[in-house]
Write an enzyme that holds these catalytic residues in place. Structure first.
Site, PDB file in Angstrom:
ATOM      1  N   TYR A 157      84.530 -45.984  47.752  1.00  0.00           N
ATOM      2  CA  TYR A 157      83.838 -47.545  47.415  1.00  0.00           C
ATOM      3  C   TYR A 157      84.312 -47.949  46.157  1.00  0.00           C
ATOM      4  CZ  TYR A 157      79.519 -44.747  46.186  1.00  0.00           C
ATOM      5  OH  TYR A 157      78.503 -43.960  45.476  1.00  0.00           O
ATOM      6  N   LYS A 158      84.840 -46.972  45.111  1.00  0.00           N
ATOM      7  CA  LYS A 158      84.873 -47.648  43.830  1.00  0.00           C
ATOM      8  C   LYS A 158      86.454 -48.263  43.668  1.00  0.00           C
ATOM      9  CE  LYS A 158      81.785 -44.147  41.882  1.00  0.00           C
ATOM     10  NZ  LYS A 158      80.761 -45.202  41.398  1.00  0.00           N
TER      11      LYS A 158
END
Lengths: 411, 411
Positions: B221-222
């Site tokens: 999710y980064k």
């Protein structure tokens, strides 16, 4: 005749309108909600909003301004009344497998000097595999596994059992344990009781607090309809909170995750059972799905579930073509889950023929056809259609068609 | 003048059109992609289709007909080229925290007789908490934790170290380790190297195979933009596969999950690192997000990342008002991640004032303002606007406003 009777029962069913809350495909009789619950109509809109207004628009700020950070707790509190838990004991996170590891480790820590996990023979694989995995990891001086048949679990309790792990409703047979009695037996032997609610939560009332249950896990994607692979939940009775730590000490289980402190200090209560960052998409989906339960009387839901399985069992019994099937589902209501399991040597092929007819069931090795009844959306008409289709398949020996001979992987 | 220069650089940037693949909010300079990646425009449509056509229409059959069952493997294979891994070594599942537990246990099993996990002081909390949690669970006769500063890790290796756990790019300082050298040092000491790629995968080329890395985890999710709490990934070098088991023996890590066999038999290769049922919503979102990387030259991506941070550092250095800031980001390109970290005693209030200006950064205790540059979508204009806003806040002492004195929780 059976269809007339089904139509009458559906008209008289006070829960029948709930079916409208689900997006069920046309022309399908879906009896696999005990494997994957149907799509609640509220979910797509909620997910669309989460993508557009939360992730897309407010981005990182959403952890606070849209309450993402509290979702595991908030969704847990929505599940709590469905499993008979007072607040602050249920958390929604990870998978049943991962949660079992946390809770089995917790149980061993709460019962120092005891080393045995007692588990039911024939229980759902992940429950047994996790138990094996934990025992192998800790070594036999710290953890051993003992298996006993479901009706002999109480006899297998002794003063080395730290925890009894049992599933309330067996995934194969649909047989339901007496949670109160077995929990009491575990306590009398000085052990804890850890219940897996995968096949009960959302289909019937569960009474964790009232039964004095110590620990529990449950599934978000079967009778709770949270979507494929929805986060699971776990329950830790208040009296066991803040006593021991669990080994999966991820940053979100820290007392103050955003301090990014050097040393781990567990959060108070059930929150320490969080590990890593949870999927917000998955939590939002389950959260929306749970709204279907708002205002539902769980006793009425259970009554409908039993009426559906009674109706289906009677319909099958009335079909001469169904004689060759062995009914595994207990006749006694107290011992019955929300599914009907029928055994037949050609069970796999029968399941495939039913699916071809649009009656979605599943097969569990070695010989079981499972008919799952989700009382939120299944109707008596579904039960009637399934019984008729089953009789028709068997009467016409349609399951013996060449195309069903190749055994494929089924879920 | 700085804006003219930024505009020229953006016009000349061959990767600039990629920004169009993301739904970025109007009027916002988003520099927090190292915490939560922006929403790829492809995601909502894919999720809508998954809900309607897969879950809603084909229900349980989707595990086969829509390939849900293979998604952890398939998404893993999409990530593999981003981290320099040949096929069949990367799997997408669970969280970094849970995956670290699996891989640390794997490392201890692969190095019997060694008991120490060497970890970097000041590394991301979950890496350190998990290590502590595992050691406490196993007891000091089987597992001990040793901490060393980032620049002394190689010196701290000895013949009791089973595994060195290090994060390629530090979450606070943005300093990048030399993965090849540190991995070699670990191997020379007889230890394994386990890398956390949370702040590098997707922002720069990572060379797991070429560096001889043993094990790795990373974040979905980064810089991979899979959505909040997207599933993480793990890497197990082929030479370490099929040698030992990991302790979280969930049913999906079984050789044949749908046989529902009594005994656990691990799947071959990296597949045995699956535990429970994964969220298909979360996997579909990450899968769609990864398509943005199709055809991208990772060296060009890295060049842009360095150009952005160079540009921002130069712009900050040119602002007299920014003199009070301490630059933590290494000047040397080889040691730099894809963020700029600036320390200031009033860092928290500065971050809040920037956010009020629409420059989304984050704060990391005790005094760090982080400017994350996601080379897929951040522009030189973003860098210029952030530097101008920072100078403006400091010159006007706007961060000293009363409203920033209350310290709130920030992510």
């Amino acid at each position: 005749m059976i269809y007339d009777e089904a139509a009458r029962r559906d008209r008289e069913d006070p829960l029948a309108p709930l079916r409208e809350a689900f997006a069920l495909p046309e022309g399908i009789v879906y009896l696999d909600g005990n494997s994957l619950g149907a799509l609640p109509k509220a979910v797509p809109g909620r997910i669309r909003a989460m993508l557009k207004d939360e992730w897309g628009q407010d981005l990182i700020a959403s952890w606070n301004c849209h309450g993402w950070i509290d979702l595991p707790q908030r969704v847990g509190e929505r599940i709590a009344p469905l499993v008979g838990a007072a607040p602050e004991q249920v958390l929604c996170c990870d998978s049943i497998s991962v949660n079992l590891f946390k809770l089995l480790a917790t149980a061993l820590a709460l019962r120092p000097g005891r080393h045995t996990i007692l588990v039911e023979a024939g229980d759902f694989p992940t429950d047994r595999y996790l138990t094996e995995g934990l025992a192998a990891f800790l070594g036999e001086t710290r953890c051993r596994v003992r298996e006993a048949p479901g009706d002999r679990l109480a006899d297998a309790l002794d003063d080395d059992v730290a925890v009894l792990l049992a599933t309330e409703v067996n995934f194969r047979s649909g047989r339901r344990h007496a949670m109160d009695e077995l929990t009491r037996a575990a306590h009398e032997a000085g052990a804890l009781a850890l219940w897996d609610l995968a096949h009960s939560a959302g289909a019937m009332p569960v009474a964790l607090d009232a039964c004095g249950v110590d620990l529990a896990v449950g599934c978000g994607y079967k009778f709770l309809n949270g979507g494929p692979g929805a986060p699971a939940f776990l329950y830790v009775a208040r009296r066991h909170q803040n006593v021991v730590e669990q080994p999966l000490t991820g940053w979100l289980g820290h007392r103050d995750p955003f301090a990014f402190a050097d040393r781990y200090q567990p959060a108070a209560g059930v929150l320490r059972y969080q590990a890593g960052t949870p999927s917000i998409l998955a939590l939002r989906s389950l959260e929306a799905a749970l709204e279907v339960f708002d205002g539902i009387d769980l006793q009425a839901l259970r009554a409908k579930s039993l009426a559906l399985t009674d109706f289906f069992l009677a319909a099958v019994a009335a079909e001469p073509a169904c004689e060759a099937l062995t009914v595994l589902t207990p006749g006694d209501h107290g011992e019955r889950g929300s599914q009907v399991s029928l055994a037949h040597p050609e069970g796999y092929a029968i399941a495939q023929a039913l699916i071809e007819d649009g009656v979605i069931v599943d097969f569990r090795a070695p010989d079981i056809v499972r008919f799952g009844f989700a009382p939120l959306y299944n109707s008596f008409a579904d039960a009637a259609a399934a019984a008729r289709s089953l009789a028709d398949v068997l009467a016409g020996a349609r399951h013996r068609a060449e195309r069903f001979r190749v055994r494929a992987r089924v879920t």
